[in-house]
Design an enzyme around this catalytic site. Structure first.
Site, PDB file in Angstrom:
ATOM      1  N   SER A  34     -84.059   5.322-108.579  1.00  0.00           N
ATOM      2  CA  SER A  34     -83.911   6.782-108.609  1.00  0.00           C
ATOM      3  C   SER A  34     -82.618   7.192-107.925  1.00  0.00           C
ATOM      4  O   SER A  34     -82.151   6.523-106.994  1.00  0.00           O
ATOM      5  CB  SER A  34     -85.101   7.387-107.858  1.00  0.00           C
ATOM      6  OG  SER A  34     -84.842   8.725-107.533  1.00  0.00           O
ATOM      7  N   TYR A  54     -91.358   7.839-100.179  1.00  0.00           N
ATOM      8  CA  TYR A  54     -91.127   7.521-101.594  1.00  0.00           C
ATOM      9  C   TYR A  54     -89.694   7.019-101.787  1.00  0.00           C
ATOM     10  O   TYR A  54     -89.455   5.963-102.374  1.00  0.00           O
ATOM     11  CB  TYR A  54     -91.366   8.751-102.480  1.00  0.00           C
ATOM     12  CG  TYR A  54     -90.692   8.632-103.814  1.00  0.00           C
ATOM     13  CD1 TYR A  54     -91.223   7.814-104.806  1.00  0.00           C
ATOM     14  CD2 TYR A  54     -89.479   9.291-104.078  1.00  0.00           C
ATOM     15  CE1 TYR A  54     -90.575   7.664-106.023  1.00  0.00           C
ATOM     16  CE2 TYR A  54     -88.834   9.146-105.288  1.00  0.00           C
ATOM     17  CZ  TYR A  54     -89.380   8.330-106.253  1.00  0.00           C
ATOM     18  OH  TYR A  54     -88.718   8.175-107.446  1.00  0.00           O
ATOM     19  N   LYS A  87     -87.955   3.087-102.901  1.00  0.00           N
ATOM     20  CA  LYS A  87     -86.962   2.769-103.945  1.00  0.00           C
ATOM     21  C   LYS A  87     -85.790   1.988-103.334  1.00  0.00           C
ATOM     22  O   LYS A  87     -85.334   0.992-103.898  1.00  0.00           O
ATOM     23  CB  LYS A  87     -86.461   4.050-104.634  1.00  0.00           C
ATOM     24  CG  LYS A  87     -87.511   4.716-105.500  1.00  0.00           C
ATOM     25  CD  LYS A  87     -87.913   3.841-106.696  1.00  0.00           C
ATOM     26  CE  LYS A  87     -89.104   4.372-107.442  1.00  0.00           C
ATOM     27  NZ  LYS A  87     -89.669   3.449-108.429  1.00  0.00           N
TER      28      LYS A  87
END
Ligand code: UFG
Length: 337
Positions: free
Chosen positions: A127, A152, A156
């Site tokens: 992302s 989150y 990544k």
């Protein structure tokens, strides 16, 4: 050469569109998805669009033994596209261990199974969140990765690091880290799209649910940013363009000799503000949206958009859909739900 490729999270939003494009390109995807954030009928829709059913296994991708048994079931698998992960920023702040367990746990299970079975090719679903609040709105792959502002985001960054470390350890590995900007829209046929669980966190599903009367009003999170109209700027990319980039990334990996780990920005190269998206949605679909300006949302980056030149050049990929088309497709999908 075998055309079999494992797709974890293949029944999800980006995963399902990618499975269709892989099948249309002649690949044979093997889905690993336990449907916790999807529905089994999505597989029927994939079959409808691709002309045949994909292979699939309803297992938890963090379960190392089960993942390994799927890999072993297909000795001719040549690679993996790893989507399976949680993606709600706010939820990750509330439930950090759940995010690490799922997102990092599934990554390790996949890499271990790849090692065990001698599979070298990996496409990882990353992302643009890895860039944090960048110094310039336009980011290249050389823009520094910054400390994450949510669990989150950190999962990544962590998964990207794990992949790099595994490659450095000497395990033969060819990997692409695909840094998505903001995927929106749905399949042009309106047979596939996003299935948000509960109240949507993301802008476009919130817009379509408001237009459908499921939500009474959309709140614009702040209009006092240092941007042309005061609202946040993002790079919204059609989900089918994003899906096609995975096919290109897979084909690119197959051409590489020796280990490699390469990051690619997947965006259109053009930013849109929240208000521009709202007005574009109203115009292209001929309706009025009930919205109001509210306070800023914690953790939102002011503005970010991709410089997609590297993916365009190296993967021979380019976005084909406009934001207006994506917003039309999103609404067409919502109307079927
Ligand atoms: N927004 C609103 N109202 C809403 C929802 C969103 O105004 O009801 C605004 C947000 O403030 C933001 C923009 O719409 O300015 C886009 O928000 P999204 O939640 O759709 O997307 P984000 O850019 O916040 O997040 C996305 C992904 C994340 C990822 C992040 C950075 O959803 O998974 O990009 O990569 F981490």
């Amino acid at each position: 050469m075998s055309k079999k490729i494992i797709v974890t999270g293949g029944a999800g939003y980006i995963g399902s569109h990618t499975v269709v494009e892989l099948m249309l390109a002649g690949f044979e995807p093997v889905i690993i998805d336990d449907f916790r954030n999807s529905k089994p009928w999505i597989i029927d829709r994939i079959a409808e669009l691709a002309g045949r059913y994909p292979l699939g296994h309803a297992i938890d991708c963090t379960n190392e033994l089960e993942v390994l048994s799927v890999f072993r079931n297909y000795p001719d698998i040549f690679g993996v596209i790893h989507f399976a992960a949680y993606k709600a920023v706010g939820e990750s702040v509330q439930k950090p261990t759940m995010y690490y367990q799922n997102n990092v746990g599934s990554m390790c299970a996949v890499l271990n199974a790849m090692k065990e079975c001698g599979i070298e090719n990996l496409v990882f679903s990353s992302s643009c969140t890895v860039y944090g609040e960048p110094e310039t709105a336009e980011v290249t792959e050389a823009t520094p990765v910054q400390k994450a502002t949510s669990p989150y985001g950190d999962t990544k960054i962590t998964c990207e690091k794990i992949i790099q470390f595994v490659k450095d350890s000497g395990q033969p590995l060819k990997a692409t880290l695909l840094r998505y900007f903001n995927p929106i829209g749905a399949h042009p046929s309106a047979r596939l799209g996003e299935l948000p669980s509960g109240i949507p966190n993301n802008l476009v599903p919130y817009i379509t649910q408001t237009a459908a009367g499921i939500r009474s009003q959309l709140t614009v999170y702040g209009n006092d940013y240092n941007t042309p109209d005061g609202t946040n700027v993002r790079d919204y990319i059609h989900v089918v363009d994003l899906a096609k980039a995975h096919v290109k990334a897979t084909e690119w990996l197959l051409q590489q000799q020796g280990s490699v780990c390469e990051a690619f920005n997947l965006g259109t190269g053009k930013g849109s503000s929240v208000l521009e998206i709202i007005h574009n949605f109203e115009k292209v679909n001929g309706l009025k949206l009930n919205y109001a300006i509210g306070p800023r949302r914690a953790g939102d980056v002011e503005q970010i958009y991709a410089k997609p030149a590297k993916a365009e050049k190296m993967l021979n990929w380019k976005c084909e859909y406009t934001v207006a088309e994506a917003l039309k497709h999103a609404w067409n999908w919502e109307k079927t739900l």
